[in-house]
Design a protein around this motif. Structure first.
Motif, short mmCIF file in Angstrom:
data_model
loop_
_atom_site.label_atom_id
_atom_site.label_comp_id
_atom_site.label_asym_id
_atom_site.label_seq_id
_atom_site.Cartn_x
_atom_site.Cartn_y
_atom_site.Cartn_z
N HIS A 291 3.67 -1.24 3.84
CA HIS A 291 3.48 0.17 3.48
C HIS A 291 4.79 0.77 2.98
O HIS A 291 5.81 0.64 3.65
CB HIS A 291 2.95 0.95 4.68
CG HIS A 291 1.53 0.60 5.03
ND1 HIS A 291 1.21 -0.44 5.88
CD2 HIS A 291 0.36 1.13 4.61
CE1 HIS A 291 -0.11 -0.53 5.96
NE2 HIS A 291 -0.64 0.40 5.21
N ASP B 17 0.85 -1.18 0.00
CA ASP B 17 0.00 0.00 0.00
C ASP B 17 0.89 1.23 0.00
O ASP B 17 1.79 1.36 0.83
CB ASP B 17 -0.89 0.02 1.25
CG ASP B 17 -1.98 -1.05 1.21
OD1 ASP B 17 -2.08 -1.77 0.20
OD2 ASP B 17 -2.72 -1.15 2.21
N HIS C 234 -6.70 9.05 0.17
CA HIS C 234 -6.66 8.03 1.21
C HIS C 234 -7.47 8.39 2.45
O HIS C 234 -8.31 7.62 2.90
CB HIS C 234 -5.20 7.77 1.61
CG HIS C 234 -4.96 6.46 2.26
ND1 HIS C 234 -5.37 6.19 3.55
CD2 HIS C 234 -4.37 5.33 1.81
CE1 HIS C 234 -5.02 4.94 3.84
NE2 HIS C 234 -4.42 4.40 2.80
N HIS D 63 -4.99 1.86 -5.08
CA HIS D 63 -5.25 1.85 -3.65
C HIS D 63 -6.45 2.76 -3.38
O HIS D 63 -7.44 2.34 -2.81
CB HIS D 63 -4.00 2.32 -2.90
CG HIS D 63 -4.02 2.10 -1.43
ND1 HIS D 63 -4.68 1.06 -0.83
CD2 HIS D 63 -3.44 2.80 -0.41
CE1 HIS D 63 -4.51 1.14 0.49
NE2 HIS D 63 -3.78 2.18 0.76
N ALA E 82 -8.17 1.50 0.65
CA ALA E 82 -7.48 2.28 1.69
C ALA E 82 -8.11 1.97 3.04
O ALA E 82 -9.33 2.04 3.21
CB ALA E 82 -7.60 3.76 1.38
N GLY E 83 -7.26 1.64 3.99
CA GLY E 83 -7.73 1.38 5.36
C GLY E 83 -8.68 0.21 5.47
O GLY E 83 -9.38 0.09 6.46
ZN LIG Z 1 -3.21 2.74 2.75
#
Ligand SMILES: [Zn+2]
Length: 296
Positions: A233, A9, A111, A107, A151-152
């Motif tokens: 990440h 990510d 974000h 992604h 995302a997340g």
């Molecule tokens: Zn992310």
């Protein structure tokens, strides 16, 4: 032989410009495949940082360590500085990733905005956000996106539906234990979900001493009985935590795993045998709030 999928990510401009090139070098040295998922629009990391201060979240992670990993400039985007557009500032880095032979995917567009809103928003908002990232992806790479990783780990039913509308074959939008198909109103979606099966480094760091992180993660994969998806990440493993990531890659190799991209893993699956699950939410140790999870 079991597979270990490396899903990367990329959340910030700094991660795209500095973390991604570092990761490409590390992965090449280890002859590992991987999938890079880019944040294609504005970098509003500062919004999240402000929220972090408001919630007193930093009792767990010291302020110095947040600064160390993300840098003052990134943490100011959206507060002191306007959020830069990652896709226009880091086009060459994104193209270089693809040119280096790695899989690339979406992604998100923004974000922080997506992570804070996606779960509860309606179809119009959801599709508008996703279309921005799709258009930018096409502009940068000159081809339609193959894959997506939320995302997340935040999604909603419209977003999952849109993946099918885009003819996405596989995505990794949640946490779980094995590949599956989602059921929406009783019918299976056509794309396959490849959920993240292992904790992320930052989740483990919230629980354990830094010196133990690699050993702890390697203890979870020691049996080499199941395939795994590991999310890393660019801002962490691509920068200050790179030495831990290199230890992990060497460890997984010696445990007998083949280190692959999402595309290569998808190609090995027996699609007929995959289970179906409804959309579900749950908590993951070391991470705030609820995420998309695989029930069961
Ligand atoms: Zn992310």
């Amino acid at each position: 032989m079991a597979f270990l999928v490396l899903k990367i990510d990329v959340d910030t401009l700094r991660g795209t410009c500095e973390g991604v090139p570092n990761l490409i070098q590390i992965l090449r040295k280890a002859s590992a495949g991987a999938t890079f998922l880019f944040s294609l629009g504005p970098d509003h990391t500062g919004w999240a940082f402000r929220r972090v201060f408001q919630r007193g979240f930093l009792r767990k992670v010291s302020r110095t360590s947040v600064f160390k990993h993300y840098g003052i400039k990134t943490l100011s985007y959206g507060i002191l500085l306007p959020g830069p557009d990652i896709g226009t500032h880091a086009t060459s880095q994104m193209r270089a990733t693809r040119a280096s032979g790695f899989e690339v995917g979406i992604h998100t567009w923004d974000h922080v905005y997506w992570q804070d809103n996606a779960r509860i928003r309606e179809r119009g908002w959801t599709i508008a956000q996703m279309k921005k990232s799709y258009a930018r992806f096409f502009e940068i790479f000159g081809e339609e996106p193959w894959t997506h990783g939320a995302a997340g780990w935040q999604m909603n039913e419209h977003a999952f539906d849109q993946l099918d509308a885009w003819n996405i074959l596989y995505a990794s939008d949640g946490r779980g234990y094995s590949p599956y198909r989602l059921m929406l109103e009783g019918l299976p979606l056509s794309h396959v979900q490849l959920p993240t099966t292992l904790p992320t480094l930052d989740e483990v760091l919230h629980r354990r001493n830094v010196n133990n992180v690699a050993n702890y993660l390697l203890s979870l994969t020691r049996d080499n009985e199941a395939d795994h998806v590991f999310t890393l990440h660019a801002e962490l493993e691509g920068q200050k935590l790179a030495p831990i990531f290199e230890r992990l890659l060497a460890g997984w190799r010696s445990q007998g795993y083949t280190l692959v991209s999402m595309a290569d893993y998808y190609a090995t699956l027996n699609l007929e045998s995959l289970p179906w699950h409804p959309i579900a939410w749950g908590k993951v140790p070391g991470r705030a709030g609820e995420l998309i999870i695989q029930p069961g």
